[in-house]
Design a protein around this motif. Sequence first.
Motif, PDB file in Angstrom:
ATOM      1  N   SER A  16      -5.005   5.082  -0.730  1.00 40.01           N
ATOM      2  CA  SER A  16      -3.508   5.270  -1.533  1.00 40.01           C
ATOM      3  C   SER A  16      -3.679   5.954  -2.993  1.00 40.01           C
ATOM      4  O   SER A  16      -4.513   6.242  -3.609  1.00 40.01           O
ATOM      5  CB  SER A  16      -3.449   3.742  -2.027  1.00 40.01           C
ATOM      6  N   ASN A  18      -2.010   7.157  -6.122  1.00 40.63           N
ATOM      7  CA  ASN A  18      -1.605   6.821  -7.436  1.00 40.63           C
ATOM      8  C   ASN A  18      -0.513   7.701  -8.132  1.00 40.63           C
ATOM      9  O   ASN A  18      -0.927   8.772  -8.581  1.00 40.63           O
ATOM     10  CB  ASN A  18      -2.729   6.583  -8.599  1.00 40.63           C
ATOM     11  N   ARG A  76      -1.629  11.966   6.948  1.00 40.62           N
ATOM     12  CA  ARG A  76      -0.644  11.424   5.959  1.00 40.62           C
ATOM     13  C   ARG A  76       0.713  11.411   6.635  1.00 40.62           C
ATOM     14  O   ARG A  76       1.084  12.757   7.097  1.00 40.62           O
ATOM     15  CB  ARG A  76      -0.667  12.233   4.434  1.00 40.62           C
ATOM     16  N   ASN A 108       5.018   4.085   1.628  1.00 42.97           N
ATOM     17  CA  ASN A 108       3.862   3.700   1.202  1.00 42.97           C
ATOM     18  C   ASN A 108       2.734   4.779   0.744  1.00 42.97           C
ATOM     19  O   ASN A 108       1.912   4.373   0.020  1.00 42.97           O
ATOM     20  CB  ASN A 108       3.179   2.525   1.882  1.00 42.97           C
ATOM     21  N   ARG A 110       0.379   6.322   1.804  1.00 42.34           N
ATOM     22  CA  ARG A 110      -0.723   6.155   2.261  1.00 42.34           C
ATOM     23  C   ARG A 110      -1.404   7.167   3.038  1.00 42.34           C
ATOM     24  O   ARG A 110      -0.738   7.681   3.782  1.00 42.34           O
ATOM     25  CB  ARG A 110      -1.215   4.813   2.746  1.00 42.34           C
TER      26      ARG A 110
END
Length: 182
Positions: A16, A18, A76, A108, A110
């Motif tokens: 994930s 930030n 990704r 998302n 991620r």
Amino acid sequence: MMQFEPTPLKGAYVVSLNAFEDHRGWFARTYCKNEFAAIGHTKEWLQLNHSFTRKKGSLRGLHFQYPPFKEIKMVRCISGAVFDVIVDLREGSATFLQAFGTELSAANRRMLYIPEGFAHGFQTLTDDCELLYHHSEFYTPGHEGGLRYNDPMLNIQWPLAVADISERDEKHEYLTNNFKGI
């Protein structure tokens, strides 16, 4: 700083990002050599690829490379959403032939970190999906392999009916009990 969430398949991680956000938008780091070294990643990314898939329900994969060209991948989704799947093909692994799937999307942010010895594929959950792939090995024709997306030995539960698949991916052979891994 990125967050690395271990999956049930040892060495694979959902990563994930930030993001730092303000009124202009956001900024996020997608790779840091030091942060990836903390999960044991020491190889160089040798190839970066970008795919575009038009139609919702399309399936790509499941692809891998045989030794000595096994590769680490990091994937990704930067547009749309996909159900991303990996399968453990490591000979002798406690999770041999087990699959893990997760949604990757532009929303998302991620990524999926995939160790050597795994097959990888995805199904598009929306139209117009784009994925970025990092590879630790060059694409090596003659050493590529594939698994059938609907192989009963894998029992992958794809979220949608398959709307489109390449002829090559449709023709991968089913696994047999003689397959011992890579």
